[in-house]
Design an enzyme around this catalytic site. Structure first.
Site, PDB file in Angstrom:
ATOM      1  N   TYR A  67      12.717 -11.355  -7.804  1.00  0.00           N
ATOM      2  CA  TYR A  67      11.621 -11.062  -8.135  1.00  0.00           C
ATOM      3  C   TYR A  67      10.939 -12.613  -8.049  1.00  0.00           C
ATOM      4  O   TYR A  67       9.712 -12.492  -7.530  1.00  0.00           O
ATOM      5  CB  TYR A  67      11.299 -10.571  -9.461  1.00  0.00           C
ATOM      6  CG  TYR A  67      11.659  -8.965  -9.602  1.00  0.00           C
ATOM      7  CD1 TYR A  67      10.253  -8.442  -9.290  1.00  0.00           C
ATOM      8  CD2 TYR A  67      12.567  -8.412  -9.667  1.00  0.00           C
ATOM      9  CE1 TYR A  67      10.439  -6.937  -9.042  1.00  0.00           C
ATOM     10  CE2 TYR A  67      12.614  -6.981  -9.587  1.00  0.00           C
ATOM     11  CZ  TYR A  67      11.456  -6.443  -9.411  1.00  0.00           C
ATOM     12  OH  TYR A  67      11.399  -4.849  -9.128  1.00  0.00           O
ATOM     13  N   ARG A  70       9.889 -12.797  -4.308  1.00  0.00           N
ATOM     14  CA  ARG A  70       8.709 -11.896  -4.113  1.00  0.00           C
ATOM     15  C   ARG A  70       7.363 -12.722  -4.708  1.00  0.00           C
ATOM     16  O   ARG A  70       6.236 -12.630  -4.437  1.00  0.00           O
ATOM     17  CB  ARG A  70       8.809 -10.611  -4.692  1.00  0.00           C
ATOM     18  CG  ARG A  70       9.839  -9.789  -4.028  1.00  0.00           C
ATOM     19  CD  ARG A  70       9.710  -8.285  -4.727  1.00  0.00           C
ATOM     20  NE  ARG A  70       8.532  -7.760  -4.592  1.00  0.00           N
ATOM     21  CZ  ARG A  70       8.423  -6.554  -5.422  1.00  0.00           C
ATOM     22  NH1 ARG A  70       9.423  -6.310  -6.271  1.00  0.00           N
ATOM     23  NH2 ARG A  70       7.167  -6.052  -5.572  1.00  0.00           N
ATOM     24  N   ASN A 102      -0.125  -1.485  -6.156  1.00  0.00           N
ATOM     25  CA  ASN A 102       0.262  -2.722  -6.008  1.00  0.00           C
ATOM     26  C   ASN A 102       0.579  -3.518  -7.032  1.00  0.00           C
ATOM     27  O   ASN A 102      -0.250  -3.524  -8.056  1.00  0.00           O
ATOM     28  CB  ASN A 102      -0.625  -3.456  -4.726  1.00  0.00           C
ATOM     29  CG  ASN A 102      -0.732  -2.793  -3.684  1.00  0.00           C
ATOM     30  OD1 ASN A 102       0.241  -1.980  -3.185  1.00  0.00           O
ATOM     31  ND2 ASN A 102      -1.911  -2.726  -2.833  1.00  0.00           N
ATOM     32  N   VAL A 103       1.359  -4.722  -7.015  1.00  0.00           N
ATOM     33  CA  VAL A 103       1.731  -5.621  -8.168  1.00  0.00           C
ATOM     34  C   VAL A 103       1.365  -6.875  -7.772  1.00  0.00           C
ATOM     35  O   VAL A 103       2.066  -7.874  -8.377  1.00  0.00           O
ATOM     36  CB  VAL A 103       3.149  -5.455  -8.471  1.00  0.00           C
ATOM     37  CG1 VAL A 103       3.632  -3.978  -8.915  1.00  0.00           C
ATOM     38  CG2 VAL A 103       4.186  -5.762  -7.258  1.00  0.00           C
ATOM     39  N   HIS A 119       1.564   0.084 -11.643  1.00  0.00           N
ATOM     40  CA  HIS A 119       2.933  -0.208 -11.563  1.00  0.00           C
ATOM     41  C   HIS A 119       3.217  -1.595 -12.099  1.00  0.00           C
ATOM     42  O   HIS A 119       4.123  -2.334 -11.748  1.00  0.00           O
ATOM     43  CB  HIS A 119       3.433  -0.193 -10.186  1.00  0.00           C
ATOM     44  CG  HIS A 119       3.445   1.169  -9.545  1.00  0.00           C
ATOM     45  ND1 HIS A 119       3.499   1.466  -8.246  1.00  0.00           N
ATOM     46  CD2 HIS A 119       3.454   2.429 -10.341  1.00  0.00           C
ATOM     47  CE1 HIS A 119       3.559   2.823  -8.262  1.00  0.00           C
ATOM     48  NE2 HIS A 119       3.511   3.251  -9.153  1.00  0.00           N
ATOM     49  N   CYS A 150       9.697 -15.913 -29.102  1.00  0.00           N
ATOM     50  CA  CYS A 150      10.971 -15.592 -29.961  1.00  0.00           C
ATOM     51  C   CYS A 150      12.080 -15.913 -29.176  1.00  0.00           C
ATOM     52  O   CYS A 150      13.407 -15.748 -29.650  1.00  0.00           O
ATOM     53  CB  CYS A 150      10.903 -14.135 -30.079  1.00  0.00           C
ATOM     54  SG  CYS A 150      11.311 -13.194 -28.592  1.00  0.00           S
ATOM     55  N   THR A 188      -2.118   4.014   1.389  1.00  0.00           N
ATOM     56  CA  THR A 188      -0.803   4.478   0.483  1.00  0.00           C
ATOM     57  C   THR A 188      -0.240   5.441   1.336  1.00  0.00           C
ATOM     58  O   THR A 188      -0.713   6.410   1.909  1.00  0.00           O
ATOM     59  CB  THR A 188      -1.551   4.916  -0.784  1.00  0.00           C
ATOM     60  OG1 THR A 188      -0.348   5.483  -1.618  1.00  0.00           O
ATOM     61  CG2 THR A 188      -2.586   5.858  -0.691  1.00  0.00           C
ATOM     62  N   SER A 189       1.247   5.709   1.128  1.00  0.00           N
ATOM     63  CA  SER A 189       1.733   6.712   1.846  1.00  0.00           C
ATOM     64  C   SER A 189       1.583   7.954   1.198  1.00  0.00           C
ATOM     65  O   SER A 189       1.974   9.042   1.976  1.00  0.00           O
ATOM     66  CB  SER A 189       3.598   6.112   1.701  1.00  0.00           C
ATOM     67  OG  SER A 189       3.742   6.601   0.435  1.00  0.00           O
ATOM     68  N   VAL A 214      -3.286   3.916   8.846  1.00  0.00           N
ATOM     69  CA  VAL A 214      -2.941   3.815  10.111  1.00  0.00           C
ATOM     70  C   VAL A 214      -2.422   4.858  10.656  1.00  0.00           C
ATOM     71  O   VAL A 214      -2.236   5.332  11.663  1.00  0.00           O
ATOM     72  CB  VAL A 214      -2.135   2.486  10.356  1.00  0.00           C
ATOM     73  CG1 VAL A 214      -2.802   1.279  10.272  1.00  0.00           C
ATOM     74  CG2 VAL A 214      -0.815   2.510   9.560  1.00  0.00           C
TER      75      VAL A 214
END
Length: 253
Positions: A67, A70, A102-103, A119, A150, A188-189, A214
């Site tokens: 991460y 990314r 998307n993130v 997400h 903490c 989006t798929s 596309v």
């Protein structure tokens, strides 16, 4: 994609109460790797090794390393013309919100004010002990980032496989889909649920659906207009046509 198709889509958008649903295809044009399809991240990495609560419990260092890689890509990326076009539609008072899978935070970087993140976000971390969320303005230097409040272990504030969507974000997304007049489904798929159900909900409630992709997707069969092409090329053309139509309504040249 033809000029008549752009014109048909623009006539739906100018009516207002538009909501956009965006996926990885939007951010791919900013250099953000996609997950599915040829060359996607899931061809090289297994979700169960990197994107599940079990993977984090088993090897948090490995998960954080992935991460952080990314996050480095995301922090160096810039919004592309698709992000900017959606932000402009919002400024024009036509687009109510962007619902995104998307993130990467690029919609906000482009100027969009109302963004529903289904997400989560790579630009935040969440404490596994106290729940505190913190912004990540740089890639953490520690192997295992700790909570400044903490001392608990932080985790990326994203939705992993096997986890529910944030209830507040999902409820807002459902409300927006159920009350919009037009839904733009961009990049989006149409295969990741429950997000993929939103265009169908919008259609059931009487909204028009405009798809920008596309490729054909499961959304294509319900779309009133399907605009084939890259989001960064199609959306600016759509905004230009919307402006032309609005200028005609206002009696301008």
């Amino acid at each position: 994609m033809s000029r008549p198709e752009i014109s048909r889509a623009a006539k739906l958008v100018v009516q207002g109460r538009v909501v956009a649903l965006t996926g990885a295809g939007v951010s791919a044009e900013s250099g953000i790797p996609t997950f599915r399809g040829p060359g996607g991240l899931w061809e090289r990495f297994r979700p169960e090794d990197l994107a599940t609560p079990e993977a984090f419990a088993r090897d948090p260092r490995r998960v954080w390393a992935w991460y952080k890689w990314r996050l480095g890509i995301v922090l160096s990326a810039r919004p592309n013309p698709a992000h900017l076009a959606l932000a402009e539609l919002e400024r024009m008072g036509l687009l109510e919100a962007v619902i995104t899978q998307n993130v990467d935070g690029l919609h906000q970087e482009a100027g969009s004010k109302r963004v529903v993140e289904l997400h989560g976000s790579l630009r935040r971390a969440r404490c596994t002990r106290c729940g505190l969320r913190i912004s990540l303005e740089a890639v953490p230097s520690e192997d295992l980032p700790k909570c400044p409040s903490c001392g608990g272990l932080l985790r990326p504030d994203v939705v992993w496989f096997g986890e529910p969507l944030p209830s507040d974000a999902w409820e807002e997304a459902v409300r927006l889909a159920a009350t919009c007049r037009c839904m733009l489904v961009v990049g989006t798929s149409g295969t990741v649920y429950p997000a993929a159900s939103l265009p169908f909900l919008a259609k059931e409630r009487g909204a028009a659906v405009v798809e920008v992709n596309v490729n054909q997707t499961p959304i294509t069969e319900i779309a009133d207009v399907s605009l084939r092409g890259r989001a960064g090329e199609v959306l600016p053309l759509l905004v230009s046509e919307v402006k032309r139509l609005l200028g005609g309504v206002n009696g301008e040249s």
